[in-house]
Structures are given as structure tokens and as C-alpha cells.
Design an enzyme around this catalytic site. Structure first.
Site, PDB file in Angstrom:
ATOM      1  N   TYR A 119      42.049  89.557   0.641  1.00  0.00           N
ATOM      2  CA  TYR A 119      41.874  90.781  -0.138  1.00  0.00           C
ATOM      3  C   TYR A 119      40.497  91.357   0.202  1.00  0.00           C
ATOM      4  O   TYR A 119      39.489  91.006  -0.424  1.00  0.00           O
ATOM      5  CB  TYR A 119      41.933  90.495  -1.640  1.00  0.00           C
ATOM      6  CG  TYR A 119      43.302  90.227  -2.209  1.00  0.00           C
ATOM      7  CD1 TYR A 119      44.459  90.329  -1.445  1.00  0.00           C
ATOM      8  CD2 TYR A 119      43.452  89.876  -3.555  1.00  0.00           C
ATOM      9  CE1 TYR A 119      45.707  90.087  -1.985  1.00  0.00           C
ATOM     10  CE2 TYR A 119      44.696  89.629  -4.112  1.00  0.00           C
ATOM     11  CZ  TYR A 119      45.816  89.730  -3.321  1.00  0.00           C
ATOM     12  OH  TYR A 119      47.055  89.485  -3.864  1.00  0.00           O
ATOM     13  N   PHE A 135      53.657  93.452  -8.034  1.00  0.00           N
ATOM     14  CA  PHE A 135      54.294  94.775  -8.015  1.00  0.00           C
ATOM     15  C   PHE A 135      55.077  95.025  -9.307  1.00  0.00           C
ATOM     16  O   PHE A 135      56.085  95.726  -9.311  1.00  0.00           O
ATOM     17  CB  PHE A 135      55.224  94.936  -6.806  1.00  0.00           C
ATOM     18  CG  PHE A 135      54.531  94.942  -5.478  1.00  0.00           C
ATOM     19  CD1 PHE A 135      53.312  95.580  -5.307  1.00  0.00           C
ATOM     20  CD2 PHE A 135      55.087  94.299  -4.390  1.00  0.00           C
ATOM     21  CE1 PHE A 135      52.672  95.588  -4.079  1.00  0.00           C
ATOM     22  CE2 PHE A 135      54.453  94.296  -3.154  1.00  0.00           C
ATOM     23  CZ  PHE A 135      53.242  94.946  -3.001  1.00  0.00           C
ATOM     24  N   GLY A 195      56.172  98.804  -8.685  1.00  0.00           N
ATOM     25  CA  GLY A 195      57.170  98.602  -7.653  1.00  0.00           C
ATOM     26  C   GLY A 195      56.516  98.801  -6.295  1.00  0.00           C
ATOM     27  O   GLY A 195      55.462  99.408  -6.161  1.00  0.00           O
TER      28      GLY A 195
END
Length: 296
Positions: A69, A216, A220
Site C-alpha cells: 500500500y 470493497f 464495490g
């Protein structure tokens, strides 16, 4: 402190091995920019640090991160270290290994088993820890994860890892891992409109006492990647009835999937953080849940 003072506690707790966490946590991916894999403008460093510190003040004690990340000038692990070390005793930092990126941000593919120790040690270095609370093996499209998971079990025996989980897996992968060492969580993509097999896997995890940690869950995958807003009318209607945002409805729906389900919404925005944490106290009616369950 009470749940009023620490609102992340309003959704209750779950035990990851011997670690008790509030079910509303924080995903660290967006702390580095619009997304961890965005090679554009870095995030505001001071703001990201404020978000992390405020999250802990609000009762968040489960943060999900990874060494991969990062965006230009920003690393999620380094931000966590700067903001929160020395770490609170009850803070659980979960990280992931398996994927890798080179310094330019290009993906390197799935790590070989002999490369996993290096990934674990990199997370230790970045976070300033002598052990990792929870390491998830992020799987690829493979038939077996046994060899990779076995390496992590050895690192657990060496004292570098406290607990193990798996991510982006199928039920067969979970069974392979459980045959090697205890698995405290499954971290998979999941949200409103998830297919029946994903819902069944979530239920099966609960029956086995394994936490299910969706990613998510709010947006989504499409909106997470910056696609136009296509929010479902039912979500909007229910949000309006409660005077909340669609994202809060999605979080509440996630948390009401079962007591073993943990939410890790990601944000680098202080206002979004406050809204996400407030969703821990939002309760949807059986009728509202049924309407949301009907979305495909």
C-alpha cells in the site's frame, strides 16, 4: 470507555485468536492517496496522520494494511508507524503478504514461498514491530496455497507472527490452510449484491468461528476504481429514510451479516472517517435488510 465515547464499539466485538477487536475497523489503503495503487498525487501526510490518530480516539482498534500500500512519497505502514507508535496495547494491525510491487509501483506477481519471509520482515521494519499481530496470505488463482501458508506457519513458530489469516480465497484454500495452522480470518471481496456462493462462504466461516473481513464493502469494485457512481435505488432510499449516506447503509448491512463479520472501510478523509465509524451504531430493519439482500 463507553460506546458513546468510542463509537466504533457500537457494533460489538470479535475475538481474533486471543485479540479482541471492535467490529468496525479501518483499512489503510486510501491513506496514501486516492488509492494505494494510484501513481498520481500523494495524499496529504498530516491529514493521513490525523485520520489514524482520530480513528483510535473513536475506538478503532483493528487496522488493515500492507507493505504494497504505497503511492509516491507515501507508505501506509510508515504513516501508521509515525501516527500511532508506540502502539496502544489493544491495537491490532493486520497486514498482507503474497503480492509485491517494485519501487516504481509495478506489480511483481505472487511471491514464491521463499520470498515470504522477506515480505514479513519488510512489514516489521516499516511498522517498527518485533512481531506482526495478524498476517493474511493473499492468494492468487492457484489450486493450492499450502506451501505458501506453511512458510507463514513456520514464521509464526519463530515468533514473527501472532496469528494467521487468508485473503482472496475459496473454501478449499481455507481448508488447506486450516490443515496446517489455525486461521483466524478470511478477507475476501464482499458487499451488497454478492453472489450466493460468496454468501455461503461467509456463513460457513461463522460456523467455524472464523472472522470474515470484507473488502470493497462500501463501494464495490467498480466505484473503488473510480468508475461513475451507480448506486442502487434501494440503497439510496434506505439511506434517505435514516438520514445517512449510502456508504453508511452499506457498512451497516455488512455488519449485520453476522457477529463474525468485521468491517474495514478505508479513507484518508476525516469527515468520511467519522461517518464510517458512526455506521457502527446504524441498525437496519428486517424489511430493509431483505430489500438489500434482493439486490443482485
Amino acid at each position: 470507555m463507553t460506546s458513546e465515547a468510542m463509537p466504533a464499539a457500537a457494533a460489538g466485538t470479535w475475538k481474533l485468536g486471543d485479540m479482541i477487536v471492535n467490529r468496525l475497523g479501518l483499512g489503510a489503503m486510501r491513506l496514501t492517496g486516492s488509492a494505494a495503487f494510484d501513481l498520481g498525487t500523494p495524499s496529504d501526510r498530516d491529514q493521513s496522520i490525523r485520520v489514524l490518530r482520530r480513528a483510535v480516539e473513536l475506538g478503532v482498534n483493528h487496522i488493515d494494511t500492507a507493505a504494497f500500500y504505497f503511492s509516491p512519497l507515501r507508505s501506509a505502514n510508515e504513516l501508521i508507524n509515525t501516527a500511532l507508535a508506540p502502539y496502544p496495547d489493544d491495537l491490532v494491525i493486520a497486514t498482507k503478504v503474497g503480492p509485491g510491487r517494485d519501487p516504481s509501483g509495478e506489480w511483481l506477481g505472487w511471491a514464491r514461498p521463499d520470498q515470504l519471509r522477506g515480505q514479513v520482515e519488510e512489514n516489521l521494519r516499516q511498522l517498527g514491530r518485533d512481531h506482526l499481530d495478524l498476517v493474511n496470505l493473499r492468494a492468487y488463482a492457484v489450486d493450492s496455497i499450502a506451501e505458501h501458508f506453511g512458510v507463514l506457519a513456520e514464521l509464526q513458530d519463530d515468533g514473527l507472527i501472532r496469528h494467521l489469516g487468508v485473503s482472496s480465497v475459496r473454501p478449499a484454500h481455507l481448508a488447506q490452510a486450516q490443515a496446517i495452522a489455525p486461521v483466524v480470518c478470511v478477507q475476501n471481496r464482499y458487499g451488497i449484491g454478492a453472489p450466493p456462493e460468496a454468501r455461503e462462504f461467509l456463513r460457513a466461516c461463522g460456523q467455524q468461528g472464523v472472522a470474515f473481513v470484507p473488502f470493497f464493502a462500501i463501494a464495490g469494485q467498480g466505484r473503488e476504481r473510480g468508475m461513475p457512481d451507480t448506486e442502487h435505488d434501494a440503497v439510496r432510499t434506505i439511506a434517505a429514510a435514516h438520514g445517512v449516506t449510502p456508504a453508511q447503509v452499506r457498512l451497516a448491512w455488512t455488519l449485520q451479516q453476522g457477529p463474525h463479520v468485521l468491517a474495514i472501510p478505508g479513507t484518508g478523509n476525516p469527515d468520511h472517517l467519522a461517518a464510517n465509524v458512526a455506521a457502527a451504531a446504524l441498525r437496519l430493519s428486517p424489511g430493509e435488510m431483505a430489500r438489500l439482500e434482493a439486490i443482485s
